[in-house]
Design an enzyme around this catalytic site. Structure first.
Site, PDB file in Angstrom:
ATOM      1  N   GLU A   1      33.170  21.522  21.203  1.00  0.00           N
ATOM      2  CA  GLU A   1      33.351  22.907  20.767  1.00  0.00           C
ATOM      3  C   GLU A   1      33.273  23.013  19.247  1.00  0.00           C
ATOM      4  O   GLU A   1      33.371  22.023  18.530  1.00  0.00           O
ATOM      5  CB  GLU A   1      34.703  23.440  21.243  1.00  0.00           C
ATOM      6  CG  GLU A   1      34.746  23.685  22.723  1.00  0.00           C
ATOM      7  CD  GLU A   1      36.029  24.314  23.207  1.00  0.00           C
ATOM      8  OE1 GLU A   1      36.062  24.688  24.383  1.00  0.00           O
ATOM      9  OE2 GLU A   1      37.006  24.431  22.436  1.00  0.00           O
TER      10      GLU A   1
ATOM     11  N   GLU B   1      26.958  18.533  29.754  1.00  0.00           N
ATOM     12  CA  GLU B   1      25.737  18.215  30.488  1.00  0.00           C
ATOM     13  C   GLU B   1      24.549  18.045  29.551  1.00  0.00           C
ATOM     14  O   GLU B   1      23.769  17.104  29.675  1.00  0.00           O
ATOM     15  CB  GLU B   1      25.418  19.322  31.513  1.00  0.00           C
ATOM     16  CG  GLU B   1      26.481  19.502  32.558  1.00  0.00           C
ATOM     17  CD  GLU B   1      27.569  20.512  32.199  1.00  0.00           C
ATOM     18  OE1 GLU B   1      28.158  21.102  33.114  1.00  0.00           O
ATOM     19  OE2 GLU B   1      27.849  20.715  30.998  1.00  0.00           O
TER      20      GLU B   1
ATOM     21  N   ASN C   1      31.835  17.923  26.348  1.00  0.00           N
ATOM     22  CA  ASN C   1      31.642  19.149  25.577  1.00  0.00           C
ATOM     23  C   ASN C   1      32.209  18.995  24.178  1.00  0.00           C
ATOM     24  O   ASN C   1      33.195  18.305  23.947  1.00  0.00           O
ATOM     25  CB  ASN C   1      32.194  20.378  26.296  1.00  0.00           C
ATOM     26  CG  ASN C   1      33.657  20.313  26.662  1.00  0.00           C
ATOM     27  OD1 ASN C   1      34.166  19.292  27.090  1.00  0.00           O
ATOM     28  ND2 ASN C   1      34.342  21.430  26.509  1.00  0.00           N
TER      29      ASN C   1
ATOM     30  N   CYS D   1      22.676  24.928  30.655  1.00  0.00           N
ATOM     31  CA  CYS D   1      22.617  23.538  31.125  1.00  0.00           C
ATOM     32  C   CYS D   1      21.715  23.406  32.344  1.00  0.00           C
ATOM     33  O   CYS D   1      20.957  22.440  32.453  1.00  0.00           O
ATOM     34  CB  CYS D   1      24.022  23.025  31.442  1.00  0.00           C
ATOM     35  SG  CYS D   1      25.001  22.753  29.943  1.00  0.00           S
TER      36      CYS D   1
ATOM     37  N   CYS E   1      27.575  21.888  25.492  1.00  0.00           N
ATOM     38  CA  CYS E   1      28.159  21.515  26.781  1.00  0.00           C
ATOM     39  C   CYS E   1      27.946  20.024  27.060  1.00  0.00           C
ATOM     40  O   CYS E   1      26.987  19.415  26.575  1.00  0.00           O
ATOM     41  CB  CYS E   1      27.513  22.315  27.903  1.00  0.00           C
ATOM     42  SG  CYS E   1      27.713  24.098  27.749  1.00  0.00           S
TER      43      CYS E   1
ATOM     44  N   CYS F   1      26.626  25.641  33.354  1.00  0.00           N
ATOM     45  CA  CYS F   1      26.272  26.993  32.908  1.00  0.00           C
ATOM     46  C   CYS F   1      24.751  27.181  32.995  1.00  0.00           C
ATOM     47  O   CYS F   1      24.005  26.224  33.244  1.00  0.00           O
ATOM     48  CB  CYS F   1      26.768  27.218  31.476  1.00  0.00           C
ATOM     49  SG  CYS F   1      25.810  26.355  30.208  1.00  0.00           S
TER      50      CYS F   1
END
Length: 160
Positions: free
Chosen positions: A64, A75, A62, A115, A73, A112
Site C-alpha cells: 500500500e 497478485e 500487497n 489483477c 496488489c 480485483c
C-alpha cells in the site's frame, strides 16, 4: 434474446487439508507472503504465490501507499516478479490468501479487476490456463481452472 455466454467453474474444498499436496504447499507460500504484506492503511493483507512450469515458486504481497493508486496488489507483484525473473516460463497456478484481522473473511476473496486482467495477459501470452487457488482467512478454498473464468469477455491481444 437471452443467451448464456459464460459460466464459472469452481471446485470448493472445505479446508486446506483437503487440497492435493502441491496445492497445499503453494497455499502455504501465499500465507507466508501474506504475513509480510505492507497494508498499514486498510489492514487488508494479501499474499500470492506463483508456481511456474519449471517448479519455481515466486511470491508477492500487497504494497500500500498513502496515495492509494500508487500501491500494488499481491497478485500483480507476484506475476510481474515471475515474469521479470523467469521470462518466458509459463505460470501453472497462483495461490492467493487474503484477509484482515479486523474483519475476518467468510469466503475467499478473488483478485480485483486489474489483477484479473494482468493475470489474463499472461494466460493469453502463454496460451494455457492459469489455475487459481483462493483462500480468505481460514476455511474454504476455491479452485478456479482459469483466470478467464473470473474475467468474462476479457480484453486480449486479438482486439489489437
Amino acid at each position: 434474446m437471452k443467451k448464456e455466454l459464460h459460466s464459472l467453474e469452481l471446485t470448493v474444498y472445505e479446508s486446506e487439508a483437503e487440497l492435493p499436496p502441491e496445492d497445499a504447499s503453494l497455499l502455504q507460500a501465499a500465507l507466508k507472503a501474506q504475513e509480510d504484506a505492507y497494508a498499514p492503511y486498510s489492514e487488508f493483507k494479501v499474499g500470492a504465490a506463483v508456481l511456474l512450469v519449471n517448479g519455481e515458486v515466486v511470491i508477492g504481497n500487497n504494497q500500500e501507499n498513502a496515495s492509494y493508486p500508487s500501491g500494488l496488489c499481491a497478485e500483480r507483484v507476484a506475476v510481474f516478479h515471475a515474469g521479470a525473473r523467469y521470462p518466458g516460463v509459463p505460470i501453472l497456478k497462483i495461490a492467493i490468501a487474503a484477509g484482515s484481522s479486523e474483519k475476518p473473511l467468510t469466503k475467499p476473496a478473488a483478485p480485483c479487476g486489474n489483477c484479473r486482467q494482468s493475470i489474463f495477459e499472461y494466460e493469453n501470452k502463454q496460451d494455457r490456463p492459469i489455475e487459481l487457488l483462493l483462500l480468505g482467512g481460514a476455511g474454504k478454498v476455491y479452485k478456479c481452472p482459469s483466470v478467464q473464468g473470473l474475467l468474462p469477455l476479457a480484453f486480449g491481444k486479438e482486439f489489437l
